[in-house]
Scaffold this motif. Sequence first.
Motif, PDB file in Angstrom:
ATOM      1  N   VAL A 159      30.699  37.177 -12.987  1.00 20.69           N
ATOM      2  CA  VAL A 159      29.694  37.901 -13.708  1.00 20.69           C
ATOM      3  C   VAL A 159      28.533  36.960 -14.035  1.00 20.69           C
ATOM      4  N   GLY A 160      27.450  37.417 -13.735  1.00 20.44           N
ATOM      5  CA  GLY A 160      26.227  36.507 -14.086  1.00 20.44           C
ATOM      6  C   GLY A 160      25.070  37.163 -14.464  1.00 20.44           C
ATOM      7  N   SER A 161      24.065  36.510 -15.021  1.00 20.33           N
ATOM      8  CA  SER A 161      22.783  37.142 -15.241  1.00 20.33           C
ATOM      9  C   SER A 161      21.549  35.885 -15.275  1.00 20.33           C
ATOM     10  N   ILE A 162      20.496  36.737 -15.263  1.00 18.57           N
ATOM     11  CA  ILE A 162      19.080  35.770 -14.939  1.00 18.57           C
ATOM     12  C   ILE A 162      18.490  35.719 -16.239  1.00 18.57           C
ATOM     13  N   ILE A 163      17.941  34.580 -16.724  1.00 15.41           N
ATOM     14  CA  ILE A 163      17.055  34.526 -18.045  1.00 15.41           C
ATOM     15  C   ILE A 163      15.928  35.186 -17.785  1.00 15.41           C
ATOM     16  N   LYS A 164      15.776  36.267 -18.539  1.00 12.76           N
ATOM     17  CA  LYS A 164      14.575  37.016 -18.757  1.00 12.76           C
ATOM     18  C   LYS A 164      14.082  37.003 -20.310  1.00 12.76           C
ATOM     19  N   PRO A 165      12.576  36.901 -20.443  1.00  7.89           N
ATOM     20  CA  PRO A 165      11.536  36.834 -19.558  1.00  7.89           C
ATOM     21  C   PRO A 165      11.630  35.497 -18.814  1.00  7.89           C
ATOM     22  N   ASN A 166      11.284  35.449 -17.406  1.00  6.36           N
ATOM     23  CA  ASN A 166      11.525  34.351 -16.437  1.00  6.36           C
ATOM     24  C   ASN A 166      10.649  33.227 -16.970  1.00  6.36           C
ATOM     25  N   GLY A 206       7.776  31.828 -19.816  1.00  5.92           N
ATOM     26  CA  GLY A 206       6.923  31.845 -21.077  1.00  5.92           C
ATOM     27  C   GLY A 206       7.946  31.330 -22.397  1.00  5.92           C
ATOM     28  N   LEU A 207       9.226  31.522 -22.217  1.00  5.08           N
ATOM     29  CA  LEU A 207       9.859  31.059 -23.226  1.00  5.08           C
ATOM     30  C   LEU A 207      10.023  29.568 -23.408  1.00  5.08           C
ATOM     31  N   SER A 208      10.167  29.030 -24.664  1.00  4.22           N
ATOM     32  CA  SER A 208      10.237  27.616 -25.072  1.00  4.22           C
ATOM     33  C   SER A 208      11.592  27.169 -24.805  1.00  4.22           C
ATOM     34  N   PRO A 209      11.694  25.924 -24.892  1.00  6.46           N
ATOM     35  CA  PRO A 209      13.171  25.465 -24.814  1.00  6.46           C
ATOM     36  C   PRO A 209      14.185  26.028 -25.805  1.00  6.46           C
ATOM     37  N   SER A 210      13.390  26.067 -26.975  1.00  2.63           N
ATOM     38  CA  SER A 210      14.610  26.476 -27.924  1.00  2.63           C
ATOM     39  C   SER A 210      14.558  28.022 -27.888  1.00  2.63           C
ATOM     40  N   GLU A 211      13.745  28.664 -27.457  1.00  2.00           N
ATOM     41  CA  GLU A 211      13.785  30.145 -27.247  1.00  2.00           C
ATOM     42  C   GLU A 211      14.798  30.488 -26.207  1.00  2.00           C
ATOM     43  N   THR A 212      14.378  29.674 -24.792  1.00  2.00           N
ATOM     44  CA  THR A 212      15.460  29.804 -24.130  1.00  2.00           C
ATOM     45  C   THR A 212      16.858  29.556 -24.203  1.00  2.00           C
ATOM     46  N   ALA A 213      17.111  28.349 -25.195  1.00  2.00           N
ATOM     47  CA  ALA A 213      18.509  28.093 -25.575  1.00  2.00           C
ATOM     48  C   ALA A 213      19.197  29.326 -26.397  1.00  2.00           C
ATOM     49  N   ALA A 214      18.375  29.943 -27.307  1.00  2.85           N
ATOM     50  CA  ALA A 214      18.562  31.082 -28.204  1.00  2.85           C
ATOM     51  C   ALA A 214      19.174  32.200 -27.325  1.00  2.85           C
ATOM     52  N   LEU A 215      18.417  32.485 -26.170  1.00  2.97           N
ATOM     53  CA  LEU A 215      18.780  33.381 -25.085  1.00  2.97           C
ATOM     54  C   LEU A 215      20.045  33.399 -24.348  1.00  2.97           C
ATOM     55  N   VAL A 216      20.291  31.915 -23.966  1.00  2.55           N
ATOM     56  CA  VAL A 216      21.501  31.469 -23.765  1.00  2.55           C
ATOM     57  C   VAL A 216      22.964  31.809 -24.275  1.00  2.55           C
ATOM     58  N   ALA A 217      22.529  31.230 -25.441  1.00  2.12           N
ATOM     59  CA  ALA A 217      23.560  31.322 -26.678  1.00  2.12           C
ATOM     60  C   ALA A 217      24.004  32.847 -26.695  1.00  2.12           C
ATOM     61  N   LYS A 218      23.087  33.722 -26.656  1.00  4.13           N
ATOM     62  CA  LYS A 218      23.438  35.181 -26.574  1.00  4.13           C
ATOM     63  C   LYS A 218      24.100  35.740 -25.397  1.00  4.13           C
ATOM     64  N   LEU A 219      23.655  34.983 -24.227  1.00  5.22           N
ATOM     65  CA  LEU A 219      24.345  35.692 -23.029  1.00  5.22           C
ATOM     66  C   LEU A 219      25.747  34.998 -22.939  1.00  5.22           C
ATOM     67  N   VAL A 240      23.873  24.639 -26.547  1.00  2.50           N
ATOM     68  CA  VAL A 240      24.641  25.827 -26.942  1.00  2.50           C
ATOM     69  C   VAL A 240      25.821  26.060 -26.167  1.00  2.50           C
ATOM     70  N   VAL A 241      25.615  25.645 -24.875  1.00  2.24           N
ATOM     71  CA  VAL A 241      26.759  25.861 -23.933  1.00  2.24           C
ATOM     72  C   VAL A 241      27.890  25.006 -24.316  1.00  2.24           C
ATOM     73  N   ARG A 242      27.721  23.889 -24.724  1.00  2.00           N
ATOM     74  CA  ARG A 242      28.871  23.036 -25.143  1.00  2.00           C
ATOM     75  C   ARG A 242      29.410  23.545 -26.329  1.00  2.00           C
ATOM     76  N   ARG A 243      28.593  24.028 -27.560  1.00  4.06           N
ATOM     77  CA  ARG A 243      28.934  24.736 -28.776  1.00  4.06           C
ATOM     78  C   ARG A 243      29.955  25.903 -28.270  1.00  4.06           C
ATOM     79  N   ALA A 263      33.798  27.684 -20.373  1.00  7.56           N
ATOM     80  CA  ALA A 263      32.699  26.572 -19.970  1.00  7.56           C
ATOM     81  C   ALA A 263      31.833  27.651 -19.013  1.00  7.56           C
ATOM     82  N   VAL A 264      30.834  27.909 -19.664  1.00  6.40           N
ATOM     83  CA  VAL A 264      29.817  28.952 -18.870  1.00  6.40           C
ATOM     84  C   VAL A 264      28.871  28.102 -17.811  1.00  6.40           C
ATOM     85  N   MET A 265      28.768  28.232 -16.548  1.00 10.21           N
ATOM     86  CA  MET A 265      27.807  27.587 -15.666  1.00 10.21           C
ATOM     87  C   MET A 265      26.399  28.268 -15.938  1.00 10.21           C
ATOM     88  N   VAL A 266      25.509  27.101 -16.048  1.00  7.17           N
ATOM     89  CA  VAL A 266      24.155  27.251 -15.965  1.00  7.17           C
ATOM     90  C   VAL A 266      23.528  26.832 -14.715  1.00  7.17           C
TER      91      VAL A 266
END
Length: 432
Positions: free
Chosen positions: A163-170, A172-185, A217-220, A228-231
């Motif tokens: 089961v997977g998903s796509i980072i959205k917004p695709n 505009g997100l900064s590296p830290s904002e992207t990481a925060a979203l990945v942590a939630k996912l 965040v994936v390692r944490r 181990a979530v695959m990105v």
Amino acid sequence: MQRQRDGPMTSDRFEATYLIETPLDPAKVAEVMAGEQSSGTFTRVAGETDELRSRTRAVVTKVEALDTADTPSLPNAWLAKKGISGPWRRARIAISFPVDNVGANLATLASIVAGNLYDLGEVTGLRLDTITLPASFRSRFPLPTQGIAGTRKLTGVASGPLVGSIIKPNVGLSPSETAALVAKLCEAGLDFIKDDEISADPVHAPLAQRVPAVMEVVRRHKDRTGKAVMVAFNITDETDAMKRHADLVAREGGTCVMASLNWCGFSAIETLRRATDLALHGHRNGFGALSRHPLLGISFQAYQTLWRLAGIDHMHVHGLQGKFAQEDAEVVSSARDCVTPLSAGIDDRVLPAFSSGQWAGTAQPTWDAIGHDDLLFMAGGGILAHPGGPAAGVASIRQAWAAVADGTSLDAAARSHAELRQALDFFGKAAG
């Protein structure tokens, strides 16, 4: 009309099939095609001996008449200059090519089975439909480094769909904002997260910063949960840059990279494959330009054959009841192609990636159509827009797939699964 000659494909020849449209005799056009893509041209030339022709010429093995049309599918100045008009006859033809004309050369293989054929004056429509390879020829090209089994091992998902998903917004997100979203996912329970195809190495979130931030965040998450979530980081770029990006992903403990196949090209993907053992997620964006006209371009079976020879591990097939133009039947046949070995005795299956408009409710038609769950099932809104939140969205999809695999209807399963019930009530109204 059906003409056929020669026996089954041998180890020294491979075969391609085509759909053609022409106002001329399809059998004669097929011979022109065979000559054009092997040792001949429109007429015999000096040096084209009988021995050379017997050794290197492509051979027409089948001509099957189909329907006729009152108007041509495509314009053709060559026919117009000669005053040749319809009716336009359609046919399915098969041509056998000598393996030794190609060698282990993917770009040349593509040039031979397609190439100038699309510009032939004799045709008003031509589509490469299938490619069939003998095992000895297929073995000259790389196998998937990870494929289905390797991807399951890397993600720890032994059975059932990933089961997977796509980072959205695709974008505009900064590296830290992207990481925060990945942590939630990750917290939501996903197996797989991917970049969008239009977000690779943008100024606002360069891979040099985004990969370390996301992988932290994936390692944490793995340290805390064991999961181990695959990105799939989109590293689409010129060849040397892609190699550098893949090395960065590997150093940070990542397991997957993504590339836009059509825009990188065969040679770049082959080079990337040799440079890394990360799972290679093949995104087919742009395939519609090659496939949507029924008498032009390339069908998915031939398309995915060529890309599998480049060594990809995952291939997009779109999704059932999705938002794109393809009929469900095309999505189904594409998924089946991905899990069908290219040659007998060689396990080179790749993971079909379903996406576009997917949610818990599309699990049933997907299962009904393909009858297995060796697949990547990606949902954007079907997870992130679930009224109970992303974790409930992921749960609803897992509940749906468990139900259909068990032969239970989604409505029946929803009686004991609140997340699935919410999904059916919320997304089902929109789908209806």
